[in-house]
Design a protein around this motif. Structure first.
Motif, PDB file in Angstrom:
ATOM      1  N   GLU A  64       0.825  -1.206   0.000  1.00 25.31           N
ATOM      2  CA  GLU A  64       0.000   0.000   0.000  1.00 25.31           C
ATOM      3  C   GLU A  64       0.859   1.257   0.000  1.00 25.31           C
ATOM      4  OE1 GLU A  64      -2.445  -0.634   3.382  1.00 25.31           O
ATOM      5  OE2 GLU A  64      -3.696  -2.152   2.395  1.00 25.31           O
ATOM      6  N   ILE A  65       1.940   1.242   0.773  1.00 30.00           N
ATOM      7  CA  ILE A  65       2.855   2.391   0.820  1.00 30.00           C
ATOM      8  C   ILE A  65       3.439   2.656  -0.561  1.00 30.00           C
ATOM      9  CG2 ILE A  65       5.094   3.196   1.680  1.00 30.00           C
ATOM     10  CD1 ILE A  65       4.456   1.643   4.282  1.00 30.00           C
ATOM     11  N   LEU A  66       3.984   1.617  -1.178  1.00 28.63           N
ATOM     12  CA  LEU A  66       4.606   1.778  -2.489  1.00 28.63           C
ATOM     13  C   LEU A  66       3.560   2.019  -3.572  1.00 28.63           C
ATOM     14  CD1 LEU A  66       7.374  -0.973  -2.317  1.00 28.63           C
ATOM     15  CD2 LEU A  66       7.569   1.473  -1.815  1.00 28.63           C
ATOM     16  N   GLY A  67       2.410   1.378  -3.431  1.00 30.84           N
ATOM     17  CA  GLY A  67       1.349   1.570  -4.413  1.00 30.84           C
ATOM     18  C   GLY A  67       0.885   3.004  -4.492  1.00 30.84           C
ATOM     19  N   GLU A  68       0.818   3.683  -3.352  1.00 29.43           N
ATOM     20  CA  GLU A  68       0.404   5.080  -3.349  1.00 29.43           C
ATOM     21  C   GLU A  68       1.367   5.955  -4.137  1.00 29.43           C
ATOM     22  OE1 GLU A  68       0.015   6.134   0.734  1.00 29.43           O
ATOM     23  OE2 GLU A  68      -1.952   5.197   0.965  1.00 29.43           O
ATOM     24  N   ARG A  69       2.633   5.579  -4.165  1.00 28.04           N
ATOM     25  CA  ARG A  69       3.637   6.358  -4.888  1.00 28.04           C
ATOM     26  C   ARG A  69       3.705   5.977  -6.364  1.00 28.04           C
ATOM     27  NH1 ARG A  69       8.750   7.777  -1.157  1.00 28.04           N
ATOM     28  NH2 ARG A  69       7.694   8.038   0.839  1.00 28.04           N
ATOM     29  N   ILE A  70       3.480   4.709  -6.637  1.00 27.00           N
ATOM     30  CA  ILE A  70       3.670   4.206  -7.989  1.00 27.00           C
ATOM     31  C   ILE A  70       2.400   4.281  -8.831  1.00 27.00           C
ATOM     32  CG2 ILE A  70       4.166   2.097  -9.316  1.00 27.00           C
ATOM     33  CD1 ILE A  70       6.123   1.324  -7.096  1.00 27.00           C
ATOM     34  N   GLN A  71       1.237   4.135  -8.204  1.00 24.21           N
ATOM     35  CA  GLN A  71      -0.012   4.043  -8.947  1.00 24.21           C
ATOM     36  C   GLN A  71      -0.239   5.221  -9.903  1.00 24.21           C
ATOM     37  OE1 GLN A  71      -1.764   1.353  -9.088  1.00 24.21           O
ATOM     38  NE2 GLN A  71      -3.165   2.246 -10.585  1.00 24.21           N
ATOM     39  N   PRO A  72       0.002   6.473  -9.488  1.00 28.69           N
ATOM     40  CA  PRO A  72      -0.189   7.572 -10.444  1.00 28.69           C
ATOM     41  C   PRO A  72       0.692   7.443 -11.678  1.00 28.69           C
ATOM     42  CG  PRO A  72      -0.021   8.409  -8.207  1.00 28.69           C
ATOM     43  CD  PRO A  72       0.366   6.969  -8.142  1.00 28.69           C
ATOM     44  N   VAL A  73       1.907   6.916 -11.497  1.00 26.88           N
ATOM     45  CA  VAL A  73       2.813   6.725 -12.632  1.00 26.88           C
ATOM     46  C   VAL A  73       2.264   5.643 -13.554  1.00 26.88           C
ATOM     47  CG1 VAL A  73       5.146   6.090 -13.321  1.00 26.88           C
ATOM     48  CG2 VAL A  73       4.785   7.439 -11.252  1.00 26.88           C
ATOM     49  N   VAL A  74       1.834   4.530 -12.985  1.00 27.76           N
ATOM     50  CA  VAL A  74       1.288   3.432 -13.791  1.00 27.76           C
ATOM     51  C   VAL A  74       0.038   3.889 -14.535  1.00 27.76           C
ATOM     52  CG1 VAL A  74       0.246   1.133 -13.689  1.00 27.76           C
ATOM     53  CG2 VAL A  74       2.256   1.652 -12.298  1.00 27.76           C
ATOM     54  N   ILE A  95       9.232   9.041 -18.045  1.00 24.01           N
ATOM     55  CA  ILE A  95      10.072   9.903 -17.201  1.00 24.01           C
ATOM     56  C   ILE A  95       9.550   9.991 -15.767  1.00 24.01           C
ATOM     57  CG2 ILE A  95      10.738  12.316 -16.815  1.00 24.01           C
ATOM     58  CD1 ILE A  95      11.281  12.498 -19.834  1.00 24.01           C
ATOM     59  N   PRO A  96       8.232  10.143 -15.538  1.00 24.81           N
ATOM     60  CA  PRO A  96       7.754  10.152 -14.151  1.00 24.81           C
ATOM     61  C   PRO A  96       8.102   8.883 -13.391  1.00 24.81           C
ATOM     62  CG  PRO A  96       6.067  11.020 -15.613  1.00 24.81           C
ATOM     63  CD  PRO A  96       7.136  10.458 -16.488  1.00 24.81           C
ATOM     64  N   LEU A  97       8.181   7.764 -14.111  1.00 26.23           N
ATOM     65  CA  LEU A  97       8.592   6.514 -13.479  1.00 26.23           C
ATOM     66  C   LEU A  97      10.018   6.623 -12.958  1.00 26.23           C
ATOM     67  CD1 LEU A  97       8.653   3.408 -12.962  1.00 26.23           C
ATOM     68  CD2 LEU A  97       9.430   3.194 -15.325  1.00 26.23           C
ATOM     69  N   VAL A  98      10.893   7.180 -13.780  1.00 24.10           N
ATOM     70  CA  VAL A  98      12.285   7.370 -13.374  1.00 24.10           C
ATOM     71  C   VAL A  98      12.359   8.244 -12.131  1.00 24.10           C
ATOM     72  CG1 VAL A  98      14.464   8.468 -14.048  1.00 24.10           C
ATOM     73  CG2 VAL A  98      13.231   7.004 -15.685  1.00 24.10           C
ATOM     74  N   GLU A  99      11.618   9.331 -12.153  1.00 27.98           N
ATOM     75  CA  GLU A  99      11.635  10.265 -11.025  1.00 27.98           C
ATOM     76  C   GLU A  99      11.067   9.626  -9.763  1.00 27.98           C
ATOM     77  OE1 GLU A  99      11.137  14.320 -13.743  1.00 27.98           O
ATOM     78  OE2 GLU A  99       9.377  13.386 -12.813  1.00 27.98           O
ATOM     79  N   ALA A 100       9.971   8.866  -9.911  1.00 33.29           N
ATOM     80  CA  ALA A 100       9.377   8.187  -8.750  1.00 33.29           C
ATOM     81  C   ALA A 100      10.318   7.119  -8.214  1.00 33.29           C
ATOM     82  CB  ALA A 100       8.036   7.566  -9.130  1.00 33.29           C
ATOM     83  N   GLY A 101      10.981   6.404  -9.102  1.00 33.58           N
ATOM     84  CA  GLY A 101      11.914   5.372  -8.679  1.00 33.58           C
ATOM     85  C   GLY A 101      13.061   5.931  -7.870  1.00 33.58           C
ATOM     86  N   VAL A 102      13.629   7.032  -8.334  1.00 38.13           N
ATOM     87  CA  VAL A 102      14.724   7.667  -7.607  1.00 38.13           C
ATOM     88  C   VAL A 102      14.236   8.163  -6.247  1.00 38.13           C
ATOM     89  CG1 VAL A 102      16.285   9.661  -7.572  1.00 38.13           C
ATOM     90  CG2 VAL A 102      16.057   8.286  -9.656  1.00 38.13           C
ATOM     91  N   ALA A 103      13.042   8.752  -6.218  1.00 42.55           N
ATOM     92  CA  ALA A 103      12.496   9.247  -4.946  1.00 42.55           C
ATOM     93  C   ALA A 103      12.309   8.115  -3.947  1.00 42.55           C
ATOM     94  CB  ALA A 103      11.169   9.957  -5.201  1.00 42.55           C
ATOM     95  N   ILE A 104      11.865   6.963  -4.420  1.00 39.36           N
ATOM     96  CA  ILE A 104      11.620   5.821  -3.529  1.00 39.36           C
ATOM     97  C   ILE A 104      12.930   5.253  -2.992  1.00 39.36           C
ATOM     98  CG2 ILE A 104      10.839   3.416  -3.476  1.00 39.36           C
ATOM     99  CD1 ILE A 104       8.535   4.296  -5.333  1.00 39.36           C
ATOM    100  N   VAL A 105      13.907   5.016  -3.879  1.00 39.40           N
ATOM    101  CA  VAL A 105      15.131   4.340  -3.434  1.00 39.40           C
ATOM    102  C   VAL A 105      16.017   5.247  -2.588  1.00 39.40           C
ATOM    103  CG1 VAL A 105      15.115   2.832  -5.454  1.00 39.40           C
ATOM    104  CG2 VAL A 105      16.524   4.903  -5.483  1.00 39.40           C
ATOM    105  N   THR A 106      15.780   6.544  -2.617  1.00 41.01           N
ATOM    106  CA  THR A 106      16.615   7.457  -1.831  1.00 41.01           C
ATOM    107  C   THR A 106      15.898   8.000  -0.596  1.00 41.01           C
ATOM    108  OG1 THR A 106      15.936   9.362  -3.198  1.00 41.01           O
ATOM    109  CG2 THR A 106      17.933   8.178  -3.858  1.00 41.01           C
ATOM    110  N   ASP A 107      14.694   7.535  -0.329  1.00 40.60           N
ATOM    111  CA  ASP A 107      13.920   8.016   0.823  1.00 40.60           C
ATOM    112  C   ASP A 107      14.338   7.236   2.074  1.00 40.60           C
ATOM    113  OD1 ASP A 107      12.073   8.796   2.719  1.00 40.60           O
ATOM    114  OD2 ASP A 107      10.378   8.748   1.341  1.00 40.60           O
TER     115      ASP A 107
END
Length: 219
Positions: A64-74, A95-107
C-alpha cells in the motif's frame, strides 16, 4: 520505521517491518515486536492471528505504501495509447517513473521497507507473491508494454520484459547495493543534487534505449 502513511495498528506494523527486515521471520520474535511499540503480545494474536498473519500484514502494508507512490505513474503510462504513441510521447510517459523510482530508493523513511523486501527477494515466501502481484508485476508490465510499442521492428515480449527489468534495475542499484554505490560515487549522502544526477543519468539511459528500439538499431 518513520513512515508517512497512517494505517490501523501502524505502530505494530512498523515495528514488525523493522524487526523482520533486520532479523528475518525466524529471528524476530513476537515478544520483541510487541515490546518495540509498547504493546502486549496478545495484540498481535488479536489483530493479526499470530506471527504469520502479522508478517503478511506487513507485506500488504508495504504494498500500500509503495502503491500510493507508484499508482499515479502506472495510470499515466496505461492512459497512453501505446499503439499510436510517438517515441517522444512514450519517453514522456516513462520519465515520471524514473523520477518516482529515484524518490523511492533514496527516501530514508523506506530503509526498513527495503530490508524487508530484500529478504523476500533472497528467500521468497508467500509475502513475496503478494508484493510481486500488487507492486512489481503491474509496474514492470506497464513499462514492458511501452518499450515493446516503441520498437521498430517489433521485439519479442521476453525481450521487452528484460529491458523493463534493466531499466528499473539501474535505479534499484542505489538501494540494493547502497554501500557500493555510495563509495564508488564518492558520496557521503544522497541529497537534492545527487538525486538530480540520478534522475539525469536514468533519463539518458531511457532515451538511449528508446532510440535504439525506434531506430531499428536493436534488430
Amino acid at each position: 520505521m518513520n513512515e508517512i502513511r497512517e494505517a490501523p495498528h501502524a505502530d505494530l506494523l512498523n515495528a514488525a517491518i523493522e524487526l523482520f527486515g533486520r532479523s528475518g521471520f525466524e529471528g524476530a520474535s513476537t515478544r520483541a515486536i510487541a515490546s518495540a511499540c509498547d504493546k502486549p503480545m496478545s495484540a498481535i494474536t488479536y489483530h493479526f492471528g499470530g506471527k504469520q498473519g502479522l508478517y503478511l500484514a506487513c507485506a500488504r502494508h508495504i504494498a500500500e505504501i509503495l502503491g500510493e507512490r507508484i499508482q499515479p505513474v502506472v495510470e499515466g503510462i496505461d492512459a497512453l495509447n501505446a499503439l499510436s504513441a510517438t517515441r517522444e510521447e512514450i519517453e514522456a510517459a516513462l520519465i515520471p517513473l524514473v523520477e518516482a523510482g529515484v524518490a523511492i530508493v533514496t527516501d530514508p523513511r523506506l530503509d526498513t521497507v527495503a530490508m524487508f523486501m530484500l529478504r523476500e527477494q533472497a528467500a521468497p515466501t508467500e509475502a513475496f507473491d503478494l508484493l510481486y502481484e500488487r507492486v512489481m508485476c503491474p509496474l514492470l508490465t506497464s513499462i514492458a508494454g511501452l518499450l515493446a510499442a516503441a520498437a521498430n521492428p517489433p521485439i519479442e515480449p521476453e525481450r521487452a520484459r528484460v529491458l523493463a527489468i534493466m531499466l528499473m534495475g539501474q535505479i534499484l542499484m542505489f538501494r540494493t547495493c547502497r554501500a557500493t554505490t555510495m563509495r564508488f560515487s564518492e558520496w557521503e549522502e544522497i541529497g537534492a543534487d545527487q538525486k538530480r544526477q540520478l534522475v539525469g543519468a536514468a533519463r539518458v539511459h531511457l532515451s538511449a534505449i528508446l532510440h535504439s528500439l525506434s531506430s531499428g538499431e536493436h534488430a
